[in-house]
Design a protein around this motif. Structure first.
Motif, PDB file in Angstrom:
ATOM      1  N   LEU A  93      43.736  53.912  49.435  1.00 40.09           N
ATOM      2  CA  LEU A  93      44.533  53.135  50.390  1.00 40.09           C
ATOM      3  C   LEU A  93      43.690  51.996  50.977  1.00 40.09           C
ATOM      4  N   PHE A  94      42.424  52.315  51.265  1.00 44.00           N
ATOM      5  CA  PHE A  94      41.501  51.283  51.736  1.00 44.00           C
ATOM      6  C   PHE A  94      41.356  50.185  50.680  1.00 44.00           C
ATOM      7  N   PHE A 103      49.933  43.973  57.888  1.00 49.04           N
ATOM      8  CA  PHE A 103      48.868  44.123  58.885  1.00 49.04           C
ATOM      9  C   PHE A 103      47.504  43.725  58.318  1.00 49.04           C
ATOM     10  N   SER A 104      47.341  43.817  56.983  1.00 47.07           N
ATOM     11  CA  SER A 104      46.128  43.263  56.376  1.00 47.07           C
ATOM     12  C   SER A 104      46.140  41.746  56.521  1.00 47.07           C
ATOM     13  N   ALA A 105      47.315  41.146  56.308  1.00 46.21           N
ATOM     14  CA  ALA A 105      47.442  39.695  56.469  1.00 46.21           C
ATOM     15  C   ALA A 105      47.170  39.313  57.918  1.00 46.21           C
ATOM     16  N   ALA A 124      44.401  47.926  50.623  1.00 42.98           N
ATOM     17  CA  ALA A 124      44.389  46.916  51.679  1.00 42.98           C
ATOM     18  C   ALA A 124      43.370  45.830  51.325  1.00 42.98           C
ATOM     19  N   GLY A 125      42.223  46.275  50.795  1.00 44.11           N
ATOM     20  CA  GLY A 125      41.154  45.337  50.460  1.00 44.11           C
ATOM     21  C   GLY A 125      41.536  44.380  49.353  1.00 44.11           C
ATOM     22  N   HIS A 151      43.528  41.672  50.602  1.00 44.84           N
ATOM     23  CA  HIS A 151      42.710  40.781  51.393  1.00 44.84           C
ATOM     24  C   HIS A 151      41.952  39.762  50.541  1.00 44.84           C
ATOM     25  N   LEU A 207      51.287  48.145  55.520  1.00 42.87           N
ATOM     26  CA  LEU A 207      49.887  48.019  55.094  1.00 42.87           C
ATOM     27  C   LEU A 207      49.548  46.565  54.783  1.00 42.87           C
TER      28      LEU A 207
END
Lengths: 564, 84
Positions: free
Chosen positions: A378-379, A461-463, A382-383, A386, A458
């Protein structure tokens, strides 16, 4: 369809004619070859096998199961798109090498035994290096050399592994292998190098960004994916792969954030995506293996799309560093749109491919109760949004206006990107079409309320994090620099050591001659003892061990070649 | 040049601000959606309010700030290896 003709040979042998063709004919010909090869592949029934006897060994040059068929299909689609993309270039040699390389990769996934796999494996390694050298710069020459050495080492490990495995088990069949045996371990390492396992990954990050505009795209499609196929066929369910995959998924994204060369950012994100696939192979359930196959399929398309858009930028502006670019959406609006589609696909936005394919691997981890694995993935999800989803389009096409005004990408490139973009969206919108190709039956439902909403949370909120960091001035600026990675070990201390060793040997040459003279008498006596009529070494030795020694010597030779 | 300066919609900083506020609004809406449906989950912590939202935000901030620290150790000049 011609009976018993391997589709890989259509690509390889057909490609050899390319340099001889006139420009007008060549365009049609390079697009036709993948189509012809596909028509040869498509009617083959599942389970069909072609066998040839070579030097007393029965080789299965073609063995078709669902997994190899799926990889063969995507390799054909990729080859076709890549040829479209390369039409702007007058470099016939590159087109030829691209198709030979694609054919070799096809040969790997169609191979039914380890020896056939090895032959195509090596041929793919050697043909692909020309895509790096075709850039014709000093830096690309040296990067190509390093690349070739690593590829050949992978080949040598594979060959040694196959010999040990064949001697221990008496079989060269391509089937599940045991990591506990010496042969199995060597084969695993050979696959691991090509799959960019941690610390074995640097050839990829080092060499791919040095290749030509088309070369990098071609390279990104085949080598690593054939390694994924090879691992999925031989080491599925090996738990260590989960840990290796997690490292691959999580670690490179840190490098991707601070890397300036945007094509190198994409190579880091490639390792990140390969990490997901490797985790899937490690979990080894039907859903996980489906996920790995599906994600490899989708990745070839969206990663190809992202590399293509960056290639177009490099072609038109001559630059690829984030610090030099920005504001290009004004000059290259279509390329921008395609890049954003690629970014949305890799980031797993609903309606785009990875939303279906990556989630299968995540779901498999969830169902098996792998909490830590799931959290790391999951990390990594998100990465990836990004660095690949936001950073790539943002620094190339938006950010501050660099003032560069250039032409839009050539039409053939835009068409190639459009095809890849369409496939990526089709997989996202109509996943059933992809399911039909998967190795195992599935009714996986990606479009549930929970999945859509949680994924959007996910991603947005990363954005939000990106926006906040940029507006606060906390985001690290793009800087002209290189970042040390594992290749430092062989590019700095490794090189010094090797050079020192060679110099020491040369300096002591005189001394050595004296020793040799003194020893030669001794040696004569010993030789008689070992090689004489009663000698141990006078026995006949199996060819296998001879090949092993030749492989070893080749390796040593290569290292010396690199030093000079 | 001055006449062409605002030719593109994104050139105007007020438009960029609109986009950013749009993103804030979207994020808020997505967070609130958590009240309105039943989550299908594998792990209990997924049920925490806005788990995926918090996770995404914090993960990215940590990622970027750690990567920035990493530069102190791994960053070198462009010609460090002598062949670039």
């Amino acid at each position: 369809m011609i009976t018993d003709l391997n589709p890989a040979l259509i690509l390889i042998l057909g490609a050899l004619l390319i340099p001889a063709l006139k420009a007008s004919l060549r365009t049609t010909y390079v697009l036709l070859l993948p189509v012809l090869s596909f028509l040869q592949l498509y009617p083959l029934p599942a389970g069909s096998r072609t066998e040839v006897e070579v030097l007393g060994m029965l080789l299965s040059t073609l063995h078709l199961d669902k997994l190899s068929f799926m990889f063969a299909v995507i390799f054909h689609i990729a080859a076709f798109i890549l040829m479209l993309y390369s039409l702007h270039s007058r470099d016939r040699l590159q087109q030829m090498v691209s198709l030979v390389y694609a054919g070799c990769a096809l040969g790997v996934v169609l191979a039914g035994d380890l020896v056939t796999l090895f032959i195509y494996w090596e041929a793919a390694a050697i043909s692909s290096v020309f895509l790096i050298w075709a850039r014709r710069t000093q830096a690309s020459y040296r990067a190509g050399m390093r690349y070739l050495i690593v590829q050949v080492i992978s080949g040598l490990l594979l060959l040694s592994g196959i010999i040990l495995h064949a001697r221990a088990s008496g079989s060269i069949e391509l089937t599940q292998l045991d990591l506990g045996t010496a042969g199995g371990l060597l084969i695993f390492l050979a696959f691991g190098i090509k799959c960019a396992f941690p610390l074995l990954h640097n050839w990829l990050v080092d060499a791919y960004p040095q290749a030509t505009v088309t070369g990098t795209v071609v390279l990104s499609a085949f080598t690593t994916k054939m390694a994924v196929y090879a691992l999925a066929t031989t080491f599925y369910g090996a738990e260590i792969l989960i840990w290796i995959g997690l490292l691959m998924a999580a670690f490179p994204i840190f490098y991707a954030v601070i890397e300036n060369d945007l094509r190198r950012v994409l190579t880091y994100s490639m390792i990140n995506q390969l990490g997901f696939m490797v985790v899937g192979i490690g979990i080894g359930t039907e859903l996980a293996l489906n996920g790995t196959a599906a994600h490899a399929f989708a990745d070839i398309l969206f990663k190809g799309l992202l590399f293509m858009s960056m290639g177009a930028v490099l072609l038109r502006t001559g630059r690829i560093n984030g610090s030099d670019l920005g504001g290009l959406y004004k000059s290259m609006p279509y390329t921008t749109v395609f890049c954003v589609i690629g970014a949305a696909s890799i980031s797993a936005f609903p309606l785009f491919s990875a939303f279906v394919t990556k989630s299968m691997i995540m779901e498999a981890a969830g169902l098996e109760g792998y909490t830590f694995t799931w959290l790391v993935l999951l990390f990594a999800s998100a990465g990836v949004f990004h660095h690949a989803g936001i950073k790539i389009p943002y620094f190339a096409f938006f950010a501050h206006d660099s003032g560069i005004r250039c032409k839009e990408a050539p039409t053939s490139m835009l068409v190639a990107m459009a095809v890849a973009a369409t496939f990526s969206m089709c997989i996202g919108i109509f996943p059933q079409t992809l399911y039909a190709l998967l190795p195992y039956q599935t009714d996986y439902q990606p479009y549930t309320t929970t999945h859509v909403i949680t994924q959007l949370q996910l991603l947005f909120f990363s954005a939000l994090a990106f926006t906040w960091l940029v507006r606060q001035g906390l985001y690290p600026p793009e800087l002209r620099s290189v970042n040390l990675d594992a290749d430092w070990l062989y590019r700095k201390p490794g090189r010094w050591l090797a050079q020192y060793a060679v110099r020491a040997v040369v300096a002591s040459e005189q001394q050595v001659i004296v020793w040799v003279k003194r020893l030669s008498f001794d040696v004569g006596v010993r030789l008689h003892r070992h090689h004489g009529p009663q000698g141990l070494l006078a026995r006949t030795w199996p060819t296998g061990s001879m090949v092993l020694w030749v492989a070893f010597l080749l390796g040593i030779y290569l290292i010396f070649y690199y030093v000079y | 040049m001055n006449g062409k300066k605002n030719k593109y919609w994104l050139d105007s900083s007020s438009n960029v601000r609109k986009l950013v506020y749009g993103l804030y609004a979207l994020c808020a809406a997505l967070m609130l959606l958590d009240f309105f449906y039943h989550k299908h989950i594998y792990f209990p912590f997924e049920n925490w309010f806005g788990f995926f939202a918090w996770f995404g935000f914090i993960a990215c901030v940590i990622l970027v700030l750690l990567a920035k620290q990493m530069r102190k150790v791994v960053k070198r000049n462009e010609d460090y290896y002598g062949d670039h």
